[in-house]
Motif scaffolding. Structure first.
Motif, PDB file in Angstrom:
ATOM      1  N   UNK A 278      25.298  -2.412  -8.771  1.00  0.00           N
ATOM      2  CA  UNK A 278      24.539  -2.126  -9.981  1.00  0.00           C
ATOM      3  C   UNK A 278      23.056  -1.883  -9.668  1.00  0.00           C
ATOM      4  N   UNK A 279      22.523  -2.603  -8.680  1.00  0.00           N
ATOM      5  CA  UNK A 279      21.113  -2.459  -8.314  1.00  0.00           C
ATOM      6  C   UNK A 279      20.855  -1.186  -7.508  1.00  0.00           C
ATOM      7  N   UNK A 280      21.836  -0.780  -6.707  1.00  0.00           N
ATOM      8  CA  UNK A 280      21.676   0.389  -5.835  1.00  0.00           C
ATOM      9  C   UNK A 280      20.508   0.210  -4.866  1.00  0.00           C
ATOM     10  N   UNK A 281      20.287  -1.025  -4.421  1.00  0.00           N
ATOM     11  CA  UNK A 281      19.217  -1.299  -3.469  1.00  0.00           C
ATOM     12  C   UNK A 281      19.564  -0.779  -2.083  1.00  0.00           C
TER      13      UNK A 281
ATOM     14  N   UNK B 211       9.833   2.103 -10.700  1.00  0.00           N
ATOM     15  CA  UNK B 211      10.790   2.826  -9.856  1.00  0.00           C
ATOM     16  C   UNK B 211      10.713   2.407  -8.390  1.00  0.00           C
ATOM     17  N   UNK B 212       9.522   2.069  -7.909  1.00  0.00           N
ATOM     18  CA  UNK B 212       9.327   1.691  -6.501  1.00  0.00           C
ATOM     19  C   UNK B 212       9.258   0.170  -6.404  1.00  0.00           C
ATOM     20  N   UNK B 213      10.413  -0.441  -6.410  1.00  0.00           N
ATOM     21  CA  UNK B 213      10.535  -1.893  -6.495  1.00  0.00           C
ATOM     22  C   UNK B 213      11.168  -2.436  -5.218  1.00  0.00           C
ATOM     23  N   UNK B 214      10.644  -3.563  -4.719  1.00  0.00           N
ATOM     24  CA  UNK B 214      11.241  -4.181  -3.540  1.00  0.00           C
ATOM     25  C   UNK B 214      11.055  -5.686  -3.567  1.00  0.00           C
ATOM     26  N   UNK B 215      11.841  -6.377  -2.738  1.00  0.00           N
ATOM     27  CA  UNK B 215      11.782  -7.834  -2.662  1.00  0.00           C
ATOM     28  C   UNK B 215      12.340  -8.305  -1.328  1.00  0.00           C
ATOM     29  N   UNK B 216      12.051  -9.539  -1.010  1.00  0.00           N
ATOM     30  CA  UNK B 216      12.628 -10.191   0.165  1.00  0.00           C
ATOM     31  C   UNK B 216      13.500 -11.335  -0.332  1.00  0.00           C
TER      32      UNK B 216
ATOM     33  N   UNK C   1      15.188  -5.792   0.232  1.00  0.00           N
ATOM     34  CA  UNK C   1      15.931  -4.878  -0.628  1.00  0.00           C
ATOM     35  C   UNK C   1      14.919  -4.044  -1.405  1.00  0.00           C
ATOM     36  N   UNK C   2      15.201  -2.746  -1.525  1.00  0.00           N
ATOM     37  CA  UNK C   2      14.252  -1.863  -2.196  1.00  0.00           C
ATOM     38  C   UNK C   2      14.969  -0.688  -2.840  1.00  0.00           C
ATOM     39  N   UNK C   3      14.314  -0.120  -3.833  1.00  0.00           N
ATOM     40  CA  UNK C   3      14.876   1.039  -4.513  1.00  0.00           C
ATOM     41  C   UNK C   3      14.663   2.284  -3.663  1.00  0.00           C
ATOM     42  N   UNK C   4      15.525   3.270  -3.855  1.00  0.00           N
ATOM     43  CA  UNK C   4      15.455   4.491  -3.053  1.00  0.00           C
ATOM     44  C   UNK C   4      14.186   5.289  -3.314  1.00  0.00           C
ATOM     45  N   UNK C   5      13.499   5.008  -4.413  1.00  0.00           N
ATOM     46  CA  UNK C   5      12.255   5.715  -4.726  1.00  0.00           C
ATOM     47  C   UNK C   5      11.075   5.248  -3.873  1.00  0.00           C
TER      48      UNK C   5
ATOM     49  N   UNK D 140       0.831  -1.212   0.000  1.00  0.00           N
ATOM     50  CA  UNK D 140       0.000   0.000   0.000  1.00  0.00           C
ATOM     51  C   UNK D 140       0.864   1.260   0.000  1.00  0.00           C
ATOM     52  N   UNK D 141       1.950   1.197  -0.763  1.00  0.00           N
ATOM     53  CA  UNK D 141       2.877   2.324  -0.847  1.00  0.00           C
ATOM     54  C   UNK D 141       3.184   2.648  -2.304  1.00  0.00           C
ATOM     55  N   UNK D 142       2.205   2.404  -3.195  1.00  0.00           N
ATOM     56  CA  UNK D 142       2.404   2.628  -4.629  1.00  0.00           C
ATOM     57  C   UNK D 142       3.663   1.912  -5.100  1.00  0.00           C
ATOM     58  N   UNK D 143       3.784   0.653  -4.692  1.00  0.00           N
ATOM     59  CA  UNK D 143       5.010  -0.110  -4.876  1.00  0.00           C
ATOM     60  C   UNK D 143       4.811  -1.284  -5.826  1.00  0.00           C
ATOM     61  N   UNK D 144       5.936  -1.900  -6.167  1.00  0.00           N
ATOM     62  CA  UNK D 144       5.939  -3.130  -6.961  1.00  0.00           C
ATOM     63  C   UNK D 144       6.812  -4.138  -6.229  1.00  0.00           C
ATOM     64  N   UNK D 145       6.192  -5.212  -5.770  1.00  0.00           N
ATOM     65  CA  UNK D 145       6.885  -6.246  -5.007  1.00  0.00           C
ATOM     66  C   UNK D 145       7.223  -7.408  -5.938  1.00  0.00           C
ATOM     67  N   UNK D 146       8.480  -7.810  -5.941  1.00  0.00           N
ATOM     68  CA  UNK D 146       8.878  -9.001  -6.701  1.00  0.00           C
ATOM     69  C   UNK D 146       8.622 -10.203  -5.794  1.00  0.00           C
ATOM     70  N   UNK D 147       7.534 -10.900  -6.051  1.00  0.00           N
ATOM     71  CA  UNK D 147       7.149 -12.056  -5.232  1.00  0.00           C
ATOM     72  C   UNK D 147       8.061 -13.251  -5.484  1.00  0.00           C
ATOM     73  N   UNK D 148       8.443 -13.403  -6.728  1.00  0.00           N
ATOM     74  CA  UNK D 148       9.245 -14.560  -7.144  1.00  0.00           C
ATOM     75  C   UNK D 148      10.038 -14.159  -8.363  1.00  0.00           C
ATOM     76  N   UNK D 149      11.254 -14.634  -8.425  1.00  0.00           N
ATOM     77  CA  UNK D 149      12.068 -14.417  -9.616  1.00  0.00           C
ATOM     78  C   UNK D 149      12.868 -15.689  -9.877  1.00  0.00           C
TER      79      UNK D 149
END
Length: 100
Positions: A61-64, A39-44, A81-85, A10-19
């Motif tokens: 390279x990721x700048x997480x 731009x607003x990307x995060x993962x566990x 890990x998440x982007x600074x945005x 609920x933070x206008x985000x994009x969560x990578x559930x699986x890769x």
């Protein structure tokens, strides 16, 4: 291949559930490509994977940004890990509420 969930925290985000990477090196390329469009990307990181995976996500390279829940619901530290945005306060609040 990646599975994404939008506005998951609920933070206008994009969560990578699986890769998953079917060829060596493609995982990094996929994350970098996703970062171009989301731009607003995060993962566990998988809590069972160990330091090698953590080092992968720590690649400059990721700048997480990195956030650790020392006593997670998994009985071990959980690394995020998440982007600074990303809205850091909202994201960390969500992580603490659901993964602590």
């Amino acid at each position: 291949m990646a599975v994404l969930a939008f506005d998951f925290a609920k933070a206008d985000d994009c969560y990578i559930c699986e890769i998953q990477s079917f060829k060596k090196g493609y995982g990094k390329e996929l994350i970098l490509k996703l970062m171009k469009y989301q731009k607003k990307l995060w993962l566990m990181a998988n809590t069972l994977a160990g330091e090698k995976l953590l080092d992968f996500y720590r690649d400059p390279m990721f700048k997480f940004e990195e956030y650790v829940v020392p006593n997670s619901i998994y009985g071990c530290p959980a690394y995020f890990f998440y982007t600074k945005e990303c809205d850091e306060d909202k994201l960390r609040g969500y992580i603490d509420a659901f993964y602590s």
